[in-house]
Design an enzyme around this catalytic site. Structure first.
Site, PDB file in Angstrom:
ATOM      1  N   LYS A  60       9.414  -6.653  -5.862  1.00  0.00           N
ATOM      2  CA  LYS A  60      10.393  -6.527  -4.524  1.00  0.00           C
ATOM      3  C   LYS A  60      11.891  -7.048  -4.715  1.00  0.00           C
ATOM      4  O   LYS A  60      12.105  -7.622  -4.017  1.00  0.00           O
ATOM      5  CB  LYS A  60       9.290  -7.109  -3.806  1.00  0.00           C
ATOM      6  CG  LYS A  60       8.142  -6.218  -4.253  1.00  0.00           C
ATOM      7  CD  LYS A  60       7.320  -6.531  -2.752  1.00  0.00           C
ATOM      8  CE  LYS A  60       6.074  -6.271  -2.719  1.00  0.00           C
ATOM      9  NZ  LYS A  60       5.406  -7.110  -3.564  1.00  0.00           N
ATOM     10  N   PRO A  65      23.749  -6.379  -5.004  1.00  0.00           N
ATOM     11  CA  PRO A  65      23.653  -5.196  -6.291  1.00  0.00           C
ATOM     12  C   PRO A  65      23.745  -6.106  -7.278  1.00  0.00           C
ATOM     13  O   PRO A  65      23.788  -5.634  -8.158  1.00  0.00           O
ATOM     14  CB  PRO A  65      25.078  -4.018  -5.872  1.00  0.00           C
ATOM     15  CG  PRO A  65      25.129  -3.717  -4.024  1.00  0.00           C
ATOM     16  CD  PRO A  65      24.480  -5.635  -3.658  1.00  0.00           C
ATOM     17  N   THR A  67      23.377  -8.758  -8.276  1.00  0.00           N
ATOM     18  CA  THR A  67      22.248  -9.210  -8.378  1.00  0.00           C
ATOM     19  C   THR A  67      21.131  -8.469  -9.179  1.00  0.00           C
ATOM     20  O   THR A  67      20.192  -9.171  -9.572  1.00  0.00           O
ATOM     21  CB  THR A  67      21.575 -10.662  -7.859  1.00  0.00           C
ATOM     22  OG1 THR A  67      23.028 -11.380  -7.109  1.00  0.00           O
ATOM     23  CG2 THR A  67      20.781 -11.857  -7.908  1.00  0.00           C
ATOM     24  N   SER A 115       1.790  -2.576   3.340  1.00  0.00           N
ATOM     25  CA  SER A 115      -0.045  -2.584   3.569  1.00  0.00           C
ATOM     26  C   SER A 115      -0.578  -3.570   4.331  1.00  0.00           C
ATOM     27  O   SER A 115      -1.575  -3.315   5.398  1.00  0.00           O
ATOM     28  CB  SER A 115      -0.485  -2.485   2.730  1.00  0.00           C
ATOM     29  OG  SER A 115      -0.692  -4.190   1.475  1.00  0.00           O
ATOM     30  N   GLY A 169      -3.734  -1.876  -1.093  1.00  0.00           N
ATOM     31  CA  GLY A 169      -4.244  -1.935   0.039  1.00  0.00           C
ATOM     32  C   GLY A 169      -5.351  -1.483  -0.159  1.00  0.00           C
ATOM     33  O   GLY A 169      -6.230  -0.966   0.878  1.00  0.00           O
ATOM     34  N   GLY A 171      -9.416  -1.254  -1.158  1.00  0.00           N
ATOM     35  CA  GLY A 171     -10.254  -2.575  -1.291  1.00  0.00           C
ATOM     36  C   GLY A 171     -10.366  -3.441  -0.313  1.00  0.00           C
ATOM     37  O   GLY A 171     -10.722  -3.635   0.208  1.00  0.00           O
ATOM     38  N   GLY A 175      -8.111  -0.610   2.470  1.00  0.00           N
ATOM     39  CA  GLY A 175      -8.252   0.528   2.096  1.00  0.00           C
ATOM     40  C   GLY A 175      -9.415   1.588   1.989  1.00  0.00           C
ATOM     41  O   GLY A 175      -9.897   1.118   0.912  1.00  0.00           O
ATOM     42  N   ASP A 176      -9.524   2.922   2.079  1.00  0.00           N
ATOM     43  CA  ASP A 176     -10.473   3.454   1.604  1.00  0.00           C
ATOM     44  C   ASP A 176      -9.796   4.452   0.489  1.00  0.00           C
ATOM     45  O   ASP A 176      -9.136   5.522   0.715  1.00  0.00           O
ATOM     46  CB  ASP A 176     -10.952   4.984   2.803  1.00  0.00           C
ATOM     47  CG  ASP A 176     -11.691   5.414   2.472  1.00  0.00           C
ATOM     48  OD1 ASP A 176     -12.564   5.116   0.403  1.00  0.00           O
ATOM     49  OD2 ASP A 176     -13.266   5.922   2.671  1.00  0.00           O
TER      50      ASP A 176
HETATM   51  O1  NUP Z   1       2.680  -3.087   0.316  1.00  0.00           O
HETATM   52  C1  NUP Z   1       2.587  -3.459  -0.381  1.00  0.00           C
HETATM   53  N1  NUP Z   1       1.461  -4.017  -0.360  1.00  0.00           N
HETATM   54  C2  NUP Z   1       0.335  -4.527  -1.458  1.00  0.00           C
HETATM   55  O2  NUP Z   1      -0.502  -5.154  -1.551  1.00  0.00           O
HETATM   56  C3  NUP Z   1       3.195  -3.494  -1.265  1.00  0.00           C
HETATM   57  C4  NUP Z   1       2.601  -4.264  -2.562  1.00  0.00           C
HETATM   58  N2  NUP Z   1       3.913  -4.610  -3.649  1.00  0.00           N
HETATM   59  N3  NUP Z   1       1.362  -5.070  -2.711  1.00  0.00           N
HETATM   60  C5  NUP Z   1       0.648  -5.267  -3.918  1.00  0.00           C
HETATM   61  O3  NUP Z   1      -0.235  -4.559  -4.663  1.00  0.00           O
HETATM   62  C6  NUP Z   1       0.432  -6.784  -3.562  1.00  0.00           C
HETATM   63  O4  NUP Z   1       1.637  -7.483  -4.221  1.00  0.00           O
HETATM   64  C7  NUP Z   1      -0.339  -6.810  -4.440  1.00  0.00           C
HETATM   65  O5  NUP Z   1      -0.322  -7.546  -5.892  1.00  0.00           O
HETATM   66  C8  NUP Z   1      -0.973  -4.891  -4.945  1.00  0.00           C
HETATM   67  C9  NUP Z   1      -2.584  -5.480  -4.001  1.00  0.00           C
HETATM   68  O6  NUP Z   1      -3.501  -6.353  -4.585  1.00  0.00           O
HETATM   69  P1  NUP Z   1      -4.981  -5.633  -3.884  1.00  0.00           P
HETATM   70  O7  NUP Z   1      -4.511  -6.361  -2.207  1.00  0.00           O
HETATM   71  O8  NUP Z   1      -5.475  -4.785  -4.005  1.00  0.00           O
HETATM   72  O9  NUP Z   1      -5.365  -7.520  -4.879  1.00  0.00           O
END
Ligand code: NUP
Length: 211
Positions: A60, A65, A67, A115, A169, A171, A175-176
């Site tokens: 993320k 720019p 860095t 998420s 998101g 599980g 999220g489904d």
């Molecule tokens: O919006 C985001 N939500 C999210 O969960 C953006 C992400 N990059 N992540 C990443 O996705 C979070 O940091 C983790 O590495 C993975 C979700 O993991 P889990 O919730 O399925 O265990």
């Protein structure tokens, strides 16, 4: 076919390698973030690259720019194939990540909306839409959008068109996969797989859902 991306947020190198290896036949890419890299060092990318799957660096990236450039150069030098960056830092900073990724024949994804529940505080009210538009304008390969809010994914799809949407998101965050897999190019799954008694079996189950 919707990709299945394993989010490998474990802290131990041997465990990371074992889970990745057992799940490899059922997944399309491995996403690595700060938890694993800060625990093992960037060299984990070299270990995982042996499996022959694309490696996504979920750092993320969100800096100026110059860095961003330094971070992304280190990411691709370590063997990653893609990087996830934030767009709220502005088009110049995001574009730098895209440029570095493409100069290494890699990909860059911009976070449009996160998420978790708190994401609505800042991403809603038009911000996510602007970030998705920025991703398109910057030439990014796609966006990150929330599996926890399929309606938002549908709205963001209107903006990004055929560019990829990768969606975390599923599980553990609620999220489904049945719903979101139809809307996106890849579902990102961490805990549901790596905390399962049999991670490979769970990866296989999810790999069947997405078809
Ligand atoms: O919006 C985001 N939500 C999210 O969960 C953006 C992400 N990059 N992540 C990443 O996705 C979070 O940091 C983790 O590495 C993975 C979700 O993991 P889990 O919730 O399925 O265990």
């Amino acid at each position: 076919m919707t990709e299945l991306i394993l989010s490998l947020d474990v802290l131990d190198r041997q465990r990371a390698r074992a889970i990745a290896e057992s799940c490899a036949p059922f997944i399309d890419a491995i996403k690595v973030g700060y938890p694993l890299v800060l625990s093992t060092g960037l060299s984990i990318a070299g270990d995982l690259a042996e499996l022959g799957l694309p490696l996504i660096a979920d750092f993320k990236v969100a800096d100026i720019p110059n860095t961003n450039r330094l971070i992304c150069e280190a990411v691709f030098a370590a063997g990653f194939d893609a990087v996830i960056a934030h767009g709220f830092v502005g088009a110049d900073a995001a574009r730098t990540c895209v440029e570095v990724a493409h100069s290494h024949s890699g990909e860059a994804y911009i976070v449009a909306e996160m998420s978790h529940p708190g994401a609505t505080e800042f991403f809603h009210g038009g911000v996510a839409e602007r970030l998705a538009a920025l991703a398109v304008a910057s030439g990014a390969d796609g966006i990150i959008a929330p599996a926890t809010r399929p309606d938002r994914v549908r709205e963001l799809r209107e903006i990004v068109g055929k560019r990829k949407i990768y969606s975390p998101g599923v599980g553990a965050q609620g999220g489904d996969p049945d719903v979101v897999a139809r809307l996106v190019d890849g579902i990102i799954v961490g805990r549901s797989i790596y905390e399962a008694e049999d991670p490979a079996a769970e990866a296989e189950r999810l790999s069947r859902i997405r078809r």
